[in-house]
Design a protein around this motif. Structure first.
Motif, short mmCIF file in Angstrom:
data_model
loop_
_atom_site.label_atom_id
_atom_site.label_comp_id
_atom_site.label_asym_id
_atom_site.label_seq_id
_atom_site.Cartn_x
_atom_site.Cartn_y
_atom_site.Cartn_z
N ILE A 138 3.54 10.29 -7.14
CA ILE A 138 4.42 10.72 -8.24
C ILE A 138 3.60 11.03 -9.48
N ILE A 139 2.67 10.14 -9.82
CA ILE A 139 1.81 10.38 -10.99
C ILE A 139 0.99 11.65 -10.79
N TRP A 140 0.49 11.85 -9.57
CA TRP A 140 -0.33 13.02 -9.28
C TRP A 140 0.46 14.31 -9.44
N ILE A 141 1.68 14.34 -8.89
CA ILE A 141 2.49 15.56 -8.95
C ILE A 141 2.90 15.90 -10.38
N VAL A 142 3.37 14.88 -11.12
CA VAL A 142 3.84 15.11 -12.49
C VAL A 142 2.68 15.52 -13.39
N SER A 143 1.56 14.79 -13.32
CA SER A 143 0.41 15.13 -14.17
C SER A 143 -0.21 16.46 -13.77
N PHE A 144 -0.17 16.80 -12.48
CA PHE A 144 -0.69 18.10 -12.03
C PHE A 144 0.14 19.24 -12.62
N SER A 145 1.46 19.07 -12.62
CA SER A 145 2.31 20.11 -13.20
C SER A 145 2.06 20.26 -14.69
N GLY A 146 1.83 19.14 -15.40
CA GLY A 146 1.53 19.23 -16.82
C GLY A 146 0.15 19.81 -17.08
N CYS A 147 -0.82 19.43 -16.24
CA CYS A 147 -2.20 19.90 -16.40
C CYS A 147 -2.31 21.41 -16.17
N VAL A 148 -1.83 21.86 -15.02
CA VAL A 148 -1.91 23.29 -14.69
C VAL A 148 -0.94 24.10 -15.56
N GLY A 149 0.25 23.52 -15.85
CA GLY A 149 1.22 24.21 -16.69
C GLY A 149 0.67 24.51 -18.07
N ALA A 150 -0.04 23.53 -18.65
CA ALA A 150 -0.64 23.75 -19.97
C ALA A 150 -1.81 24.72 -19.91
N LEU A 151 -2.62 24.59 -18.86
CA LEU A 151 -3.80 25.45 -18.74
C LEU A 151 -3.42 26.91 -18.52
N ARG A 152 -2.44 27.14 -17.62
CA ARG A 152 -2.05 28.50 -17.25
C ARG A 152 -0.85 29.00 -18.05
N GLU A 153 -0.33 28.14 -18.95
CA GLU A 153 0.85 28.50 -19.75
C GLU A 153 2.02 28.89 -18.85
N ASN A 154 2.22 28.08 -17.81
CA ASN A 154 3.25 28.32 -16.81
C ASN A 154 4.53 27.59 -17.23
N LEU A 155 5.57 28.33 -17.50
CA LEU A 155 6.82 27.74 -17.98
C LEU A 155 7.48 26.86 -16.92
N SER B 18 0.83 -1.21 0.00
CA SER B 18 0.00 0.00 0.00
C SER B 18 0.86 1.26 0.00
N GLY B 19 2.01 1.19 0.71
CA GLY B 19 2.94 2.31 0.69
C GLY B 19 3.53 2.54 -0.69
N VAL B 20 3.85 1.45 -1.38
CA VAL B 20 4.36 1.55 -2.75
C VAL B 20 3.29 2.16 -3.66
N LEU B 21 2.05 1.71 -3.47
CA LEU B 21 0.94 2.24 -4.27
C LEU B 21 0.72 3.72 -4.00
N LEU B 22 0.82 4.12 -2.73
CA LEU B 22 0.68 5.53 -2.37
C LEU B 22 1.79 6.37 -2.99
N ALA B 23 3.03 5.88 -2.93
CA ALA B 23 4.16 6.63 -3.50
C ALA B 23 4.02 6.75 -5.02
N LEU B 24 3.63 5.66 -5.68
CA LEU B 24 3.44 5.69 -7.13
C LEU B 24 2.33 6.66 -7.52
N GLY B 25 1.22 6.60 -6.78
CA GLY B 25 0.11 7.53 -7.07
C GLY B 25 0.50 8.97 -6.84
#
Length: 300
Positions: A74-91, A65-72
């Motif tokens: 990482i995916i959350w942080i990276v995809s969040f940066s891509g999602c908000v970065g594209a939406l707000r055009e944040n370099l 469960s700890g491995v699953l939490l860590a993997l989730g």
């Protein structure tokens, strides 16, 4: 004349495509993190009884469960940066997303090359990791137990390494030592039994005393091959499907990386054009850039 400052160099299609991809992965990462946190909570509750705080913390952190939490996460942080970065055009966020996906892609290629160049050594390392985390800790949490039982029943295997069913001698409950007081001494889990993997009549005690038998005798009752061998054979039997899936995942990562880089370049170009000093137009129709402060009037 130029197209002016009102012209946008940023592709709306590219921007919203990258946003939607990352929004989907952001939701998936959030669900994985929630599932991992939920599993860690129940693992902590189960492990707390009769154990110290440090031992409980170690079990919870190293649990699946700890491995699953860590993997989730990482995916959350990276995809969040891509999602908000594209939406707000944040370099800044887009650079974080681009380099994260690029590093993941490079690591995957390095691992794939290592498996191709050093297949037996790579398999030995994988078997050692799986044996330590899954065989020895089989009874430490329900998450690990359920994963191992599901794997052994679905794939038709027993144990993790090339030793097969004898791997269970490394577990304290199934160890064959004379001083082991466990009633399951020298046995294997019931999920190793042929009756369980084939969906026949199921017997919870069918794995008892199997390690004391020779492989030819034990194979009449249980699966004797290790799960790594079974998985490799399964991949070899479905080589084209496995290769297609791996190729599709790699191609998708390369596509997303290219899209992120393209959007970064478009945003930088748009900002450079927006903040560039406006051209001045002379009486004869010619234009020139920003003049120095001490310069006199232009000579026509």
């Amino acid at each position: 004349m130029s197209q002016g400052r009102n012209h946008s160099h940023i592709s709306s299609c590219l921007k919203w495509t990258l946003f939607m991809f990352n929004f989907i992965f952001w939701v998936c990462g959030l669900l994985l993190s929630a599932a991992g946190a939920y599993g860690m909570y129940f693992t902590a509750v189960e492990s707390w009884d009769g154990k110290g705080s440090l031992e409980t913390a170690y079990i919870v952190i190293t649990d699946l469960s700890g491995v699953l939490l860590a993997l989730g996460a990482i995916i959350w942080i990276v995809s969040f940066s891509g999602c908000v970065g594209a939406l707000r055009e944040n370099l800044c966020l887009l650079r974080l997303y681009f380099w994260s996906v690029t590093i993941f892609l490079i690591l995957e290629l390095i691992i794939a090359i290592a498996f191709l160049v050093f297949p037996w050594k790579s398999r030995e390392i994988m078997e050692l990791i799986l044996s330590e985390r899954l065989i020895e800790d089989y009874r430490e949490s329900d998450n690990t137990k359920d994963l191992v039982d599901t794997l052994q029943m679905k794939v038709g295997c027993c144990g993790m390494t090339s030793q097969g069913y004898l791997d269970w001698n490394n577990n304290e409950y199934f160890n064959c030592s004379v001083g082991n007081p466990s009633p399951e001494r020298c046995g294997v889990p019931h999920s190793c039994c042929l009756s369980w993997s084939m969906g026949g009549q199921r017997d919870m005690m069918c794995g008892y005393n199997m390690q004391s038998l020779k492989e030819s005798e034990a194979s009449d009752v249980i699966n004797t091959r290790g799960c790594m061998s079974a998985i490799i054979q399964l991949l070899e039997n479905n080589l084209y499907v496995a290769a297609g899936v791996i190729f599709a995942i790699t191609l998708f990562q390369m596509y997303v990386t290219h899209q992120a880089k393209t959007l970064l370049d478009q945003i930088e170009l748009q900002r450079a054009r927006f903040y560039a000093p406006p051209a001045r137009v002379l009486a004869n129709g010619h234009s020139y850039g920003k003049l120095p402060l001490l310069a006199g009037p232009p000579v026509l």
